[in-house]
Design a protein around this motif. Structure first.
Motif, PDB file in Angstrom:
ATOM      1  N   GLU A  38       0.832  -1.181   0.000  1.00 22.02           N
ATOM      2  CA  GLU A  38       0.000   0.000   0.000  1.00 22.02           C
ATOM      3  C   GLU A  38       0.878   1.247   0.000  1.00 22.02           C
ATOM      4  O   GLU A  38       2.009   1.225   0.478  1.00 22.02           O
ATOM      5  CB  GLU A  38      -0.910   0.013   1.226  1.00 22.02           C
ATOM      6  CG  GLU A  38      -1.936  -1.105   1.255  1.00 22.02           C
ATOM      7  CD  GLU A  38      -2.958  -0.981   0.129  1.00 22.02           C
ATOM      8  OE1 GLU A  38      -3.235   0.164  -0.280  1.00 22.02           O
ATOM      9  OE2 GLU A  38      -3.443  -2.017  -0.337  1.00 22.02           O
ATOM     10  N   LEU A  39       0.324   2.323  -0.533  1.00 19.61           N
ATOM     11  CA  LEU A  39       1.107   3.545  -0.705  1.00 19.61           C
ATOM     12  C   LEU A  39       1.664   4.067   0.614  1.00 19.61           C
ATOM     13  O   LEU A  39       2.833   4.454   0.688  1.00 19.61           O
ATOM     14  CB  LEU A  39       0.241   4.620  -1.368  1.00 19.61           C
ATOM     15  CG  LEU A  39       0.953   5.916  -1.763  1.00 19.61           C
ATOM     16  CD1 LEU A  39       2.088   5.630  -2.737  1.00 19.61           C
ATOM     17  CD2 LEU A  39      -0.032   6.902  -2.377  1.00 19.61           C
ATOM     18  N   TYR A  43       5.634   4.715   1.534  1.00 20.57           N
ATOM     19  CA  TYR A  43       6.215   5.959   2.044  1.00 20.57           C
ATOM     20  C   TYR A  43       6.858   5.757   3.408  1.00 20.57           C
ATOM     21  O   TYR A  43       7.866   6.398   3.737  1.00 20.57           O
ATOM     22  CB  TYR A  43       5.138   7.034   2.133  1.00 20.57           C
ATOM     23  CG  TYR A  43       4.729   7.628   0.792  1.00 20.57           C
ATOM     24  CD1 TYR A  43       5.570   7.540  -0.315  1.00 20.57           C
ATOM     25  CD2 TYR A  43       3.504   8.272   0.631  1.00 20.57           C
ATOM     26  CE1 TYR A  43       5.204   8.083  -1.535  1.00 20.57           C
ATOM     27  CE2 TYR A  43       3.125   8.829  -0.586  1.00 20.57           C
ATOM     28  CZ  TYR A  43       3.986   8.720  -1.672  1.00 20.57           C
ATOM     29  OH  TYR A  43       3.624   9.265  -2.873  1.00 20.57           O
ATOM     30  N   CYS A  86       7.719   1.973  -6.774  1.00 18.09           N
ATOM     31  CA  CYS A  86       6.983   3.229  -6.930  1.00 18.09           C
ATOM     32  C   CYS A  86       6.277   3.313  -8.278  1.00 18.09           C
ATOM     33  O   CYS A  86       5.116   3.716  -8.361  1.00 18.09           O
ATOM     34  CB  CYS A  86       7.933   4.420  -6.751  1.00 18.09           C
ATOM     35  SG  CYS A  86       7.094   6.029  -6.791  1.00 18.09           S
ATOM     36  N   THR A  89       3.015   1.397  -8.358  1.00 15.04           N
ATOM     37  CA  THR A  89       2.069   1.629  -7.275  1.00 15.04           C
ATOM     38  C   THR A  89       1.200   2.832  -7.595  1.00 15.04           C
ATOM     39  O   THR A  89       1.731   3.931  -7.812  1.00 15.04           O
ATOM     40  CB  THR A  89       2.807   1.865  -5.937  1.00 15.04           C
ATOM     41  OG1 THR A  89       3.619   0.727  -5.645  1.00 15.04           O
ATOM     42  CG2 THR A  89       1.814   2.081  -4.807  1.00 15.04           C
ATOM     43  N   CYS A  92       1.781   6.722  -6.347  1.00 14.69           N
ATOM     44  CA  CYS A  92       3.135   6.978  -5.844  1.00 14.69           C
ATOM     45  C   CYS A  92       3.717   8.206  -6.537  1.00 14.69           C
ATOM     46  O   CYS A  92       3.765   8.279  -7.770  1.00 14.69           O
ATOM     47  CB  CYS A  92       4.046   5.770  -6.069  1.00 14.69           C
ATOM     48  SG  CYS A  92       5.701   5.994  -5.367  1.00 14.69           S
TER      49      CYS A  92
END
Length: 499
Positions: A38-39, A43, A86, A89, A92
């Motif tokens: 998941e984003l 991060y 990234c 996703t 992202c």
């Protein structure tokens, strides 16, 4: 352990490898999307990697080589993982990821390199590096960070990212005449401007980049906002750095004084912004107070971090890469199919043997020394205190390029050319007294009488004036006290009538 003696493994090539993955994700060669976390998890990993790299750096400085190497490897593995995922996703933001790399690349006392990194980078690079380059030049062009390290060449530190590339295209196309003029102008002023930067241990290419963007090397340039001189100081800022009125002359127009003040400004702001060159240039263009408020308590934040970049004015977003692009082209013209003219900028001087103005000297010197565009701009730049139209008496010493010393004696001290130049300069232009235009010539005269008109949907002052031959837009606006020519439907206007 001081940064200058950091372990050899603590170089930039591991980061270069990580950034290469990110470059691939952000480019046209995007790899096939993979099942990514998941984003927010992605991060979070990026934040962990950033903290891990900082920990590794601190451990290296403390001499704990084994722990530092482990922390570094773990951090780089996390960064590589984030970079690889990234692109696949949804949501992202590669800009956010790039900004983290940009920050990490400048953590070592605000620089890319420490001590002998420049040599050891070459040792650790893959064979031939990227396109045969080593050191910072081996980083993918789109992701190289921008910073400034005292004593290092700017060519080793400047980024060639998207905005800088776009600015390069502008310099090589639409702005090319200004770039070439700036180069020629700078070469003749170099002996006055460069020592100021050299004393401050700042790169010459940076000075050129700022000057090219600000004025094109025109010493007497003045902007609509009141910025003046080759480096375009606002009056208040100039005063802060010792520029101002001196015997009736505004020293912002003096190339040596402007370069000195600019070097002092850059030195001051580089300290404020953790040697971040982009931030310093943004402050120069958009105001240091505003930039400091944006940066807050995080001096290592990247200029391209969305929370900074997105708050900047369009002018500042374009200004910073434009300066950096001009600086880069100054250093590497041959790499961009660019050839600057050969200019002998050696300093010289002449003593006038007969009265002459700078404009007269320009005429009699002609194209001496191969200057097809003439010497007017150069003579003005080197003698900024003189009015170019005012004749200077015999015995006055003027600064000129050394190449003009013999040309002056041959062409301007005697003979037909100074006579011709003076004849042109003293030509009498007839004075024409303006004749007040009569409104009756264009439309019938009006009287003090008016008629009423009710504004309808779609009406403008121009359309109403056209309906009545004896009225014009300004008459109607003044007669009805209309601010900004604003009308309202149903409004009653007084419209002038013909006599």
């Amino acid at each position: 352990m001081p940064a200058a003696t950091a372990p050899r493994f603590f170089r930039m090539m591991p980061l270069a490898a990580a950034i290469t993955l990110l470059a691939a994700c952000a480019s046209g060669g995007t790899p096939k999307p993979v099942q990514a976390p998941e984003l927010n998890t992605l991060y979070a990993h990026l934040d962990q990697a950033s903290k891990g790299y900082e920990t590794a750096l601190q451990q290296a400085r403390e001499g704990n080589t084994e722990a530092s190497e482990k922390s570094l490897n773990d951090a780089l593995d996390q960064m590589k993982d984030v970079s690889a995922h990234c692109g696949g996703t949804s949501g992202c933001d590669t800009q956010r990821v790039f900004s983290v790399y940009d920050r990490l690349l400048r953590l070592k006392d605000g620089s890319f390199f420490a001590g002998d990194d420049n040599d050891t980078l070459g040792d650790q690079a893959p064979e031939g590096g990227i396109d045969g380059k080593t050191g910072a030049a081996s980083l993918p062009e789109a992701q190289r960070s921008v910073t400034l390290l005292r004593g290092q060449k700017l060519s080793e530190l400047i980024a060639i990212n998207g905005p800088v590339k776009a600015a390069m295209e502008m310099w090589l196309t639409q702005w090319r005449p200004q770039l070439m003029d700036a180069y020629v102008n700078y070469q003749f002023m170099r002996y006055r401007m460069w020592p100021q930067y050299e004393r401050a241990d700042l790169p010459e290419a940076l000075l050129f980049g700022i000057m090219a963007k600000e004025s094109g090397g025109k010493v007497h340039a003045v902007s609509r906002s009141g910025a003046a001189g080759p480096l375009q100081f606002m009056y208040a800022t100039g005063m802060r750095f010792g520029l101002g009125n001196q015997d009736g002359f505004d020293t912002r127009f003096d190339p040596a004084e402007a370069a000195r003040a600019n070097a002092e400004y850059m030195d001051e702001q580089l300290k404020q912004f953790n040697n971040n060159l982009e931030m310093t240039l943004a402050a120069y263009n958009g105001g240091e107070g505003r930039m400091r408020r944006m940066v807050g308590d995080d001096p290592s934040v990247s200029f391209y971090d969305p929370k900074i970049y997105n708050q900047l004015s369009q002018e500042t977003r374009e200004y910073v890469p434009a300066v950096l692009a001009a600086a880069w082209l100054f250093l590497h013209p041959e790499s961009y199919n660019l050839r600057f003219p050969k200019v002998d900028g050696a300093a010289g001087s002449i003593v006038l043997k007969r009265p002459a103005s700078l404009t007269e000297l320009t005429v009699c010197l002609g194209s001496a020394g191969g200057m097809n565009d003439g010497w007017f701009r150069t003579l003005r730049n080197l003698n900024p205190r003189l009015d170019p139209q005012v004749s200077q008496p015999s015995g006055v010493r003027l600064e000129v390029p050394k190449v003009l010393e013999k040309a002056y004696t041959a062409r301007c001290a005697d003979g037909p050319w100074p006579i011709l130049a003076n004849d042109l300069h003293t030509a009498v232009i007839p004075v024409v007294t303006p004749v007040a235009s009569s409104p009756s010539a264009s439309r019938p005269s009006t009287s003090s009488r008016t008629r009423s008109y009710t504004v309808k949907r779609g009406d403008t002052l121009s359309s109403i004036a056209r309906k009545f031959d004896c009225a014009d837009v300004e008459d109607i606006a003044r007669g009805n006290d209309l601010k900004h020519h604003h009308l309202k439907v149903g409004q009653t206007l007084k419209v002038p009538m013909c006599k």
